[in-house]
Design a protein around this motif. Structure first.
Motif, PDB file in Angstrom:
ATOM      1  N   LEU A 187       0.943  -1.340   0.143  1.00  0.00           N
ATOM      2  CA  LEU A 187      -0.216   0.025  -0.185  1.00  0.00           C
ATOM      3  C   LEU A 187       0.328   1.250  -0.715  1.00  0.00           C
ATOM      4  O   LEU A 187       2.112   1.125   0.079  1.00  0.00           O
ATOM      5  N   GLY A 188       0.364   2.671   0.334  1.00  0.00           N
ATOM      6  CA  GLY A 188       0.727   3.632  -0.083  1.00  0.00           C
ATOM      7  C   GLY A 188       1.484   3.430   1.863  1.00  0.00           C
ATOM      8  O   GLY A 188       1.924   2.818   2.134  1.00  0.00           O
ATOM      9  N   ARG A 189       1.815   5.148   1.906  1.00  0.00           N
ATOM     10  CA  ARG A 189       2.951   5.517   2.819  1.00  0.00           C
ATOM     11  C   ARG A 189       1.737   6.312   4.283  1.00  0.00           C
ATOM     12  O   ARG A 189       0.849   7.148   3.745  1.00  0.00           O
ATOM     13  N   GLY A 190       2.666   6.524   5.004  1.00  0.00           N
ATOM     14  CA  GLY A 190       1.886   7.703   6.302  1.00  0.00           C
ATOM     15  C   GLY A 190       0.486   6.579   7.241  1.00  0.00           C
ATOM     16  O   GLY A 190       0.163   7.283   7.914  1.00  0.00           O
ATOM     17  N   TRP A 191       0.704   5.615   7.884  1.00  0.00           N
ATOM     18  CA  TRP A 191       0.072   4.354   7.909  1.00  0.00           C
ATOM     19  C   TRP A 191       0.490   5.175   9.990  1.00  0.00           C
ATOM     20  O   TRP A 191      -0.035   4.571  10.750  1.00  0.00           O
ATOM     21  N   LEU A 192       1.714   4.484   9.795  1.00  0.00           N
ATOM     22  CA  LEU A 192       2.255   5.130  11.361  1.00  0.00           C
ATOM     23  C   LEU A 192       1.865   6.183  11.962  1.00  0.00           C
ATOM     24  O   LEU A 192       1.822   7.112  11.366  1.00  0.00           O
ATOM     25  N   ASP A 193       1.280   5.876  13.451  1.00  0.00           N
ATOM     26  CA  ASP A 193       0.835   7.615  13.867  1.00  0.00           C
ATOM     27  C   ASP A 193      -0.377   7.754  13.172  1.00  0.00           C
ATOM     28  O   ASP A 193      -0.800   8.848  13.651  1.00  0.00           O
ATOM     29  N   PHE A 194      -0.736   7.579  12.578  1.00  0.00           N
ATOM     30  CA  PHE A 194      -1.797   7.681  11.699  1.00  0.00           C
ATOM     31  C   PHE A 194      -3.217   8.006  12.577  1.00  0.00           C
ATOM     32  O   PHE A 194      -3.309   6.713  13.487  1.00  0.00           O
ATOM     33  N   ASP A 195      -4.134   8.965  13.490  1.00  0.00           N
ATOM     34  CA  ASP A 195      -4.945   8.898  14.109  1.00  0.00           C
ATOM     35  C   ASP A 195      -6.275   8.560  13.161  1.00  0.00           C
ATOM     36  O   ASP A 195      -7.174   9.337  12.781  1.00  0.00           O
ATOM     37  N   PHE A 196      -6.758   7.385  13.604  1.00  0.00           N
ATOM     38  CA  PHE A 196      -7.965   6.829  12.646  1.00  0.00           C
ATOM     39  C   PHE A 196      -9.298   7.024  13.633  1.00  0.00           C
ATOM     40  O   PHE A 196     -10.329   8.084  13.333  1.00  0.00           O
ATOM     41  N   GLU A 197      -8.767   7.131  14.715  1.00  0.00           N
ATOM     42  CA  GLU A 197     -10.187   8.204  15.189  1.00  0.00           C
ATOM     43  C   GLU A 197     -11.098   8.871  15.156  1.00  0.00           C
ATOM     44  O   GLU A 197     -11.992   9.522  15.503  1.00  0.00           O
ATOM     45  N   SER A 198      -9.707   9.711  15.261  1.00  0.00           N
ATOM     46  CA  SER A 198      -9.753  11.566  14.543  1.00  0.00           C
ATOM     47  C   SER A 198     -10.624  11.180  13.315  1.00  0.00           C
ATOM     48  O   SER A 198     -11.367  11.958  12.945  1.00  0.00           O
ATOM     49  N   ALA A 199     -10.346  10.369  12.439  1.00  0.00           N
ATOM     50  CA  ALA A 199     -10.392  10.729  10.950  1.00  0.00           C
ATOM     51  C   ALA A 199     -12.036  10.510  11.050  1.00  0.00           C
ATOM     52  O   ALA A 199     -12.700  10.279  10.131  1.00  0.00           O
ATOM     53  N   PHE A 200     -12.486   9.095  11.827  1.00  0.00           N
ATOM     54  CA  PHE A 200     -13.710   8.083  11.738  1.00  0.00           C
ATOM     55  C   PHE A 200     -14.971   8.961  12.226  1.00  0.00           C
ATOM     56  O   PHE A 200     -15.804   9.036  12.690  1.00  0.00           O
ATOM     57  N   ALA A 201     -13.598  10.305  14.121  1.00  0.00           N
ATOM     58  CA  ALA A 201     -14.904  10.988  14.478  1.00  0.00           C
ATOM     59  C   ALA A 201     -15.846   9.977  14.751  1.00  0.00           C
ATOM     60  O   ALA A 201     -16.608  10.090  15.851  1.00  0.00           O
TER      61      ALA A 201
END
Length: 233
Positions: free
Chosen positions: A73-87
């Motif tokens: 896949l692409g990059r940028g998955w480390l430390d990504f804030d999924f809870e903020s993104a999905f609210a």
């Protein structure tokens, strides 16, 4: 509680929400970043209502989420804030562990996910443990992921792929003292002759596991009481 389950694979991203019966999907690939995942999931599920998310991730997962960038896949998955993104609350687990949880039927079970690579997990005594058996060496210096993944089947042919699969199931069944080996992933449907001690998983195991992640008995591994299910990275 309405749960959106997202199964992220190297070829497709599949989604299902509580009380729906038809999964939705879109293509993934090396341009899929977490930002583009969120955007495309929101677009594909704009008419679905949910307040919790289960995310099956194709790589190592720790307490705080992904611990390595995925190879397909692409990059940028480390430390990504999924809870903020999905609210809303989000639980991220290894995709093989999520499938294993969904397909578990008691005893000590070893899960092998046949897809782009080789996913693996062990389930026993109310604990789901993510494994990385794909890095083990096979014949010819290739890894098990090389031989049993999609490209390995294309490179060596179906008959050789099934032979190596049967040898691998026999070896790992003994090594882990498993009662049975569950074969999941998109390519499990291509297995013409199930090895001894092996079962074929269902198409919806990943979704079933994602829903189970939010059942009362299933808790994150760092906060689970001794009587609850634990999902360990």
């Amino acid at each position: 509680m309405r749960v959106l389950v997202i199964d992220v694979g190297g070829t497709h991203v599949k989604m299902l929400v509580t009380d729906e019966h038809e999964p939705r999907r879109f293509d993934s690939g090396r341009d899929l970043t977490p930002e583009s995942l969120i955007e495309r999931v929101r677009s594909a599920t704009s008419d679905w209502i949910y307040n919790h998310v289960s995310l099956g991730y194709p790589g190592e997962v720790g307490v705080e989420g992904p611990e390595e960038e995925p190879g397909n896949l692409g990059r940028g998955w480390l430390d990504f804030d999924f809870e903020s993104a999905f609210a809303c609350p989000v639980r991220v687990v290894n995709d093989a562990a999520m499938q294993a949880l969904g397909g578990y039927d008691g005893g000590r079970m070893l899960f092998l996910g046949l897809g782009t690579g080789l996913g693996s997990a062990l389930v026993a005594d109310r604990v789901v443990i993510s494994l990385e058996l794909g890095c083990l060496r096979s014949n010819g210096g290739e890894t098990l992921a090389d031989r049993l993944g999609r490209k390995g089947r294309e490179r060596h042919g179906h008959a050789a792929w099934e032979r190596v699969l049967a040898e691998t199931v026999e070896m790992l069944h003994k090594a882990f003292g498993a009662d049975y080996v569950l074969l999941g992933g998109g390519n499990s449907r291509l297995v013409e002759h199930l090895p001894e001690h092996a079962r074929r998983g269902g198409n919806d195991d990943a979704f079933a596991g994602g829903f189970r992640l939010w059942e009362e008995a299933v808790q994150p591994h760092d906060r689970a009481p001794s009587s609850a299910w634990r999902v360990v990275p």
